[in-house]
Design a protein around this motif. Structure first.
Motif, short mmCIF file in Angstrom:
data_model
loop_
_atom_site.label_atom_id
_atom_site.label_comp_id
_atom_site.label_asym_id
_atom_site.label_seq_id
_atom_site.Cartn_x
_atom_site.Cartn_y
_atom_site.Cartn_z
N LEU A 15 0.83 -1.20 0.00
CA LEU A 15 0.00 0.00 0.00
C LEU A 15 0.87 1.26 0.00
O LEU A 15 0.58 2.23 -0.70
CB LEU A 15 -0.93 0.00 1.21
CG LEU A 15 -2.11 -0.96 1.21
CD1 LEU A 15 -2.89 -0.84 2.51
CD2 LEU A 15 -3.03 -0.69 0.02
N MET A 16 1.93 1.24 0.80
CA MET A 16 2.84 2.39 0.83
C MET A 16 3.49 2.60 -0.53
O MET A 16 3.59 3.73 -1.02
CB MET A 16 3.93 2.16 1.89
CG MET A 16 3.45 2.11 3.31
SD MET A 16 4.84 1.81 4.44
CE MET A 16 4.01 1.02 5.80
N LYS A 17 3.93 1.51 -1.12
CA LYS A 17 4.60 1.60 -2.42
C LYS A 17 3.65 2.17 -3.47
O LYS A 17 4.02 3.07 -4.24
CB LYS A 17 5.07 0.20 -2.83
CG LYS A 17 5.98 0.17 -4.03
CD LYS A 17 7.39 0.59 -3.68
CE LYS A 17 8.33 0.38 -4.86
NZ LYS A 17 9.71 0.82 -4.55
N LEU A 18 2.42 1.67 -3.49
CA LEU A 18 1.43 2.14 -4.46
C LEU A 18 1.05 3.60 -4.23
O LEU A 18 0.72 4.33 -5.16
CB LEU A 18 0.19 1.26 -4.41
CG LEU A 18 0.35 -0.17 -4.95
CD1 LEU A 18 -0.87 -1.01 -4.62
CD2 LEU A 18 0.59 -0.15 -6.46
N ALA A 19 1.10 4.03 -2.96
CA ALA A 19 0.73 5.40 -2.62
C ALA A 19 1.87 6.39 -2.87
O ALA A 19 1.69 7.60 -2.69
CB ALA A 19 0.30 5.47 -1.16
N GLY A 20 3.03 5.90 -3.26
CA GLY A 20 4.15 6.78 -3.52
C GLY A 20 4.91 7.21 -2.28
O GLY A 20 5.65 8.19 -2.31
N ILE A 21 4.72 6.48 -1.19
CA ILE A 21 5.43 6.79 0.06
C ILE A 21 6.87 6.31 -0.05
O ILE A 21 7.15 5.23 -0.60
CB ILE A 21 4.71 6.12 1.25
CG1 ILE A 21 3.36 6.83 1.48
CG2 ILE A 21 5.56 6.13 2.51
CD1 ILE A 21 2.45 6.11 2.44
N ASP A 22 7.80 7.11 0.46
CA ASP A 22 9.22 6.78 0.33
C ASP A 22 9.72 5.79 1.39
O ASP A 22 10.71 5.11 1.17
CB ASP A 22 10.06 8.06 0.43
CG ASP A 22 9.83 8.99 -0.75
OD1 ASP A 22 9.66 8.48 -1.88
OD2 ASP A 22 9.82 10.21 -0.55
N ALA B 23 10.90 -3.96 -0.75
CA ALA B 23 10.13 -3.06 -1.62
C ALA B 23 10.93 -1.84 -2.07
O ALA B 23 10.42 -1.00 -2.82
CB ALA B 23 8.87 -2.61 -0.89
N GLY B 24 12.16 -1.72 -1.59
CA GLY B 24 12.97 -0.57 -1.96
C GLY B 24 12.59 0.70 -1.23
O GLY B 24 12.87 1.81 -1.71
N LEU B 25 11.96 0.56 -0.05
CA LEU B 25 11.58 1.73 0.74
C LEU B 25 12.65 2.02 1.79
O LEU B 25 13.39 1.13 2.22
CB LEU B 25 10.25 1.48 1.45
CG LEU B 25 9.03 1.20 0.57
CD1 LEU B 25 7.80 0.96 1.43
CD2 LEU B 25 8.78 2.35 -0.40
N LYS B 26 12.73 3.26 2.20
CA LYS B 26 13.64 3.66 3.27
C LYS B 26 12.99 3.41 4.62
O LYS B 26 11.77 3.30 4.73
CB LYS B 26 14.01 5.14 3.13
CG LYS B 26 14.81 5.47 1.88
CD LYS B 26 16.19 4.84 1.93
CE LYS B 26 17.04 5.26 0.75
NZ LYS B 26 18.38 4.61 0.79
N PHE B 27 13.81 3.34 5.66
CA PHE B 27 13.24 3.27 7.00
C PHE B 27 14.12 4.01 7.99
O PHE B 27 15.29 4.26 7.76
CB PHE B 27 13.02 1.82 7.46
CG PHE B 27 14.26 0.97 7.55
CD1 PHE B 27 14.60 0.11 6.52
CD2 PHE B 27 15.07 1.00 8.67
CE1 PHE B 27 15.74 -0.69 6.60
CE2 PHE B 27 16.20 0.19 8.77
CZ PHE B 27 16.53 -0.65 7.73
#
Length: 237
Positions: free
Chosen positions: A64-71, A103-107
């Motif tokens: 959901l974060m990925k689809l929403a464009g969240i970094d 997912a390639g997101l930062k944390f």
């Protein structure tokens, strides 16, 4: 980046309901006429009361974060100690980061130093050991989070937020706490509302729900706007 709470424990997945669903008052096994379980939440999850370590939930949240464009995510973090539910929350934080990484997101982490007072009150540590205990916590962060390529960095410094500070309120405390970290892992440190100078890099805003009054959980737009304007003015100064 979004703020994320990793502390939900559900009976269907973990065998019992965690405190953050019940808060010693609600019983999620009670279902109302709308098919909703009684939980300690202002909003009702579309997927129902979930478990923060359930792989299906973690994949769902991250997608959901990925689809929403969240970094990426900033997790509200209480440390790794086996006190209250801190270790359980840390386990769920580590599980979440496995999925954000895929997912390639930062944390990043928002460290709650109020935990120090709680651990002192619970005789888990002494007040005299507070600094050294926080140093050990930061060494844990360095080993398990800062060195990860997905951890959020600003000008090559790992970004660490603090929900406060609530216990270590002096600049010198944090200088001592961070002194055990490698030079490459001295954090870009952000505190709530006000920058802790000079150790802090900046500050982040947090809606002052205490101004809502009367337990309404609703902050009047004018008060929120006034708070945000004041925060921006301080940041600009």
């Amino acid at each position: 980046m979004v703020h994320y709470m990793p502390w939900f424990v559900s009976q269907p997945y973990s065998g019992s309901w965690g405190w953050h669903w019940t808060m010693n008052y609600f019983n999620p096994n009670i279902v109302n006429t709308n098919g909703e379980q009684a939980i300690a939440s202002w909003y009702y999850p579309l997927i129902g009361p979930y478990d923060s370590v359930d792989p299906a939930v973690l994949e769902y949240h991250v997608l959901l974060m990925k689809l929403a464009g969240i970094d990426g995510v900033i997790v509200d973090w209480y440390g790794p100690d086996n006190f209250n539910d801190y270790a359980v929350n840390n386990q769920r934080t580590l599980a979440l980061f496995n999925y954000t990484r895929k997912a390639g997101l930062k944390f990043s982490l928002c460290y709650e130093d109020q935990t120090i007072q709680q651990e002192i009150n619970g005789n888990y540590i002494t007040a005299g050991a507070a600094i050294s205990h926080a140093q050990k916590t930061m060494l844990y962060v360095q080993t398990n989070f800062f060195t990860d390529a997905s951890f959020l960095r600003l000008s090559n410094a790992p970004v660490l937020l603090n929900f406060g500070p609530q216990y270590f309120k002096n600049n010198s405390d944090w200088v001592s706490i961070f002194s055990v970290l490698n030079a490459t892992n001295q954090p870009a440190f952000f505190t709530e509302d006000n920058r802790l100078s000079p150790v802090g890099t900046g500050a982040f805003d947090w809606p002052p729900m205490g101004l809502s009054g009367g337990g309404t959980n609703t902050l009047p737009p004018a008060q929120l706007q006034s708070y945000l304007v004041s925060f921006d003015q301080k940041a600009g100064g």
